[in-house]
Write a protein that holds these residues in place. Structure first.
Motif, PDB file in Angstrom:
ATOM      1  N   SER A 193       0.845  -1.181   0.000  1.00 50.07           N
ATOM      2  CA  SER A 193       0.000   0.000   0.000  1.00 50.07           C
ATOM      3  C   SER A 193       0.878   1.227   0.000  1.00 50.07           C
ATOM      4  O   SER A 193       1.932   1.252   0.614  1.00 50.07           O
ATOM      5  N   ALA A 233      -0.072   4.032   1.232  1.00 47.63           N
ATOM      6  CA  ALA A 233      -0.350   4.748   2.468  1.00 47.63           C
ATOM      7  C   ALA A 233      -1.286   3.871   3.291  1.00 47.63           C
ATOM      8  O   ALA A 233      -1.628   2.768   2.889  1.00 47.63           O
ATOM      9  N   TYR A 234      -1.711   4.368   4.447  1.00 46.80           N
ATOM     10  CA  TYR A 234      -2.611   3.568   5.279  1.00 46.80           C
ATOM     11  C   TYR A 234      -3.949   3.367   4.560  1.00 46.80           C
ATOM     12  O   TYR A 234      -4.415   4.220   3.806  1.00 46.80           O
ATOM     13  N   ASN A 280       5.811   2.800   4.975  1.00 46.23           N
ATOM     14  CA  ASN A 280       5.157   1.859   4.078  1.00 46.23           C
ATOM     15  C   ASN A 280       5.857   0.503   4.090  1.00 46.23           C
ATOM     16  O   ASN A 280       5.226  -0.546   4.145  1.00 46.23           O
ATOM     17  N   ARG A 324       1.864   0.231  11.152  1.00 51.51           N
ATOM     18  CA  ARG A 324       2.438   1.513  10.779  1.00 51.51           C
ATOM     19  C   ARG A 324       2.772   2.327  12.032  1.00 51.51           C
ATOM     20  O   ARG A 324       2.361   1.975  13.145  1.00 51.51           O
ATOM     21  N   ASP A 350       2.513   8.989   9.929  1.00 57.20           N
ATOM     22  CA  ASP A 350       1.343   9.296   9.098  1.00 57.20           C
ATOM     23  C   ASP A 350       0.709  10.630   9.473  1.00 57.20           C
ATOM     24  O   ASP A 350       0.202  11.354   8.602  1.00 57.20           O
ATOM     25  N   GLN A 358       2.703   0.097  -6.467  1.00 61.43           N
ATOM     26  CA  GLN A 358       2.682   0.931  -5.276  1.00 61.43           C
ATOM     27  C   GLN A 358       4.038   1.610  -5.114  1.00 61.43           C
ATOM     28  O   GLN A 358       5.058   1.148  -5.639  1.00 61.43           O
ATOM     29  N   ASN A 365       6.201   1.676  -2.821  1.00 60.59           N
ATOM     30  CA  ASN A 365       7.265   0.833  -2.292  1.00 60.59           C
ATOM     31  C   ASN A 365       7.216  -0.591  -2.819  1.00 60.59           C
ATOM     32  O   ASN A 365       7.886  -1.477  -2.298  1.00 60.59           O
TER      33      ASN A 365
END
Length: 570
Positions: A19, A21-22, A244, A253, A258, A355, A357
């Motif tokens: 992902s 991000a969250y 990430n 995370r 974030d 994504q 990463n």
């Protein structure tokens, strides 16, 4: 012979979701909260994660803690403790590079701060990537377990890490502090915020910076300093990308990365305000903007599984990252030894690969026959141009399950104040390293710790001359341990004796049982309860063996020690 848990070598065998991000809903429990309620909700959101194997952390750090730019075509470890250049050479496995560079696994919050009954591994904090970073060895040794702080007069300064006397009002009772470089002070602050949130129930042995409560969980001076550091060194691109990648590796995370203002809502200038995720901003996945391309892995990259015992299963992570792929990537293993290697999947969706990463999955080596094995993992499709297939070399060496002889521990020597040298016989066969088990016996009860050693001696530098301690040794090869050696007793005071010289059998109390201490194998161990009933009998018993029993008082004898010894199990 005792086999170590397979996890000593292996990684988790399931794919890790990717992902940028969250995900939606991940932090919903934090909405509408403030101060201590917000801190509790943040813990609920991120606490659950996969507990990684401490020794294998460099295999994950090679993706989360390396510079984005190559040095002479090689990856460079991102060391927040020095400016030294530590490289992962082309074709070199991460663990091999880490060892060759003499780097160390360093806890931001020192593990000794939560030590309980001599154990530091009982909590996931021991291998939590949010509290561990690759470190330069000399800097790590200089900072020891000192708290964070601002140095007034330094005793160590390598241009990034400083160690020295604490600025007035800091240190929490420790006169010496560790000060990271300005470019990393925010990183360490957010690591401590995470630890104070997720592990606020740890039994802190040292309270330089933490308090034994769920809120605020940190001392006032530490809160003030860490907030100042976080404001002056805001979240960097390095931290965003690491956030990430750590989620890919262990499944959670750092909310303070974030939401850079979260610490202010919990401890700082915004504690009177209510927190809402929607007010904090977010990230989106970038659209397809060009031709399909695969950045990682590169053609010719190698996964080296090193030496493994036949039938053992070892896995290593492979990072796949690209952009603008129009369909799934395919994965196939080819070569004469392809049956010795497997993967956790046969294809990867384009969305996962693209994504920011990329995607992390496992390649598994489980040899069924001895010898050198090699194969090739092919990555293709995804809309990549013809001829753009990527080949990754797979290589491993399988050996028979080792037969390890029992070592002989020698009496301690070279006493010098609080130090002495423990030594033992060299193994006749090839071994990977030695394991020394040390047990101390303070009034509070026995405390045990283990050391891995490359040579057949070890200097113990923190002995309390007023406390008796023992040590025994084993050799290790391919994840297997030899039987424990005889037990050497370092008696309180200056004298050193072997158990056999004074008392054929000795017992040490541990929670839920007792530790057997003797120099040679005894036969016919018998354990009676206080009423005289035989509750346990076994043909042989060796030094270092632990016997677990229900609560109660027991009497123990062997053929070689017929005089009963009483022991209480608590």
């Amino acid at each position: 012979m005792k086999s170590l848990f397979l996890s000593f070598f292996a990684f988790l065998l399931f794919p890790l979701a990717a992902s940028a991000a969250y995900t939606d809903g991940y932090y919903d429990a934090m909405n509408g909260k403030k101060r201590e309620a917000l801190k509790k909700a943040a813990k609920e959101c991120v606490q659950a994660h996969t507990k990684l194997v401490y020794s294998q952390l460099p295999n994950y750090w090679q993706y989360s803690d390396v510079y984005p730019d190559l040095v002479n075509g090689c990856k460079r470890w991102w060391d927040m403790y020095s400016d030294n250049v530590y490289l992962i050479r082309n074709g070199q496995a991460a663990l091999s590079s880490f060892s060759a560079n003499r780097m160390q696994r360093e806890h931001a919050v020192p593990k000794s701060w939560w030590k309980k009954n001599g154990d530091v591994e009982y909590t996931p904090a021991y291998s939590d990537m949010w509290n561990l970073y690759p470190s330069d060895g000399p800097a790590n040794q200089a900072k020891l377990n000192y708290p964070l702080g601002e140095v007034q007069s330094h005793t160590f300064d390598n241009g990034v890490t400083k160690v020295g006397t604490a600025r007035n009002g800091q240190g929490g009772g420790s006169g010496i502090v560790f000060e990271p470089g300005n470019e990393y002070k925010g990183d360490f602050a957010r690591a401590f915020f995470y630890m104070a949130t997720v592990y606020d129930d740890l039994p802190w042995v040292y309270t330089y910076m933490f308090q034994q409560n769920s809120y605020p969980s940190m001392r006032d001076w530490a809160i003030d300093m860490l907030l100042d550091w976080a404001r002056k060194d805001p979240v960097s691109q390095k931290e965003i990308e690491r956030n990430n990648q750590v989620e890919f590796s262990q499944g959670n995370r750092n909310p303070f990365v974030d939401f850079p203002e979260l610490a202010e809502y919990i401890w700082g200038a915004r504690t009177t305000e209510v927190f809402y995720v929607k007010d904090q901003g977010g990230q989106v996945t970038p659209p397809i903007t060009g031709d399909p391309v695969l950045f990682d892995p590169v053609n010719g990259e190698a996964l080296d599984f090193n030496e493994v015992a036949v039938t053992q299963s070892v896995s290593a992570p492979l990072h796949v990252r690209g952009a603008n792929l129009s369909n799934a990537l395919s994965i196939r293993i080819t070569g004469a030894d392809k049956d010795q290697f497997t993967t956790s999947m046969s294809s990867i969706p384009a969305y996962e690969v693209c994504q920011e990463n990329g995607y992390l999955f496992n390649v598994i080596y489980k040899p069924t026959r001895e010898g050198h094995h090699s194969a090739t993992l092919m990555i293709y499709d995804g809309g990549l141009p013809i001829g753009s297939d990527v080949a990754v070399k797979l290589e491993g060496w399988a050996y028979p399950i080792p037969s390890l002889s029992t070592l002989t521990a020698y009496e301690a020597s070279d006493f010098n104040g609080s130090s002495y040298t423990a030594s033992w016989s060299k193994a006749h066969e090839t071994v990977d390293f030695y394991v020394l088990t040390r047990v101390t016996y303070p009034e509070s009860g026995p405390e045990s710790e283990r050391f891995t050693v490359d040579t057949n001696s070890l200097v113990i530098s923190d002995r309390d001359p007023n406390v008796t301690e023992t040590y025994s040794v084993q050799s290790s090869r391919l994840g297997y341990l030899s039987e424990p050696s005889n037990v050497i007793t370092v008696a309180a005071g200056a004298s050193v004796i072997g158990i056999q010289a004074d008392q054929p059998l000795a017992l040490g109390a541990i929670p839920g049982g007792f530790l057997v201490m003797l120099d040679s194998t005894h036969t016919n161990l018998r354990v009676y309860d206080i009423s005289g009933r035989l509750v346990l009998q076994q043909p042989e018993v060796s030094g270092g063996e632990i016997i677990y029993l229900p609560l109660g008082v027991y009497v123990v004898t062997t053929d070689q020690n017929r005089k009963p010894i009483k022991i209480a199990v608590r």
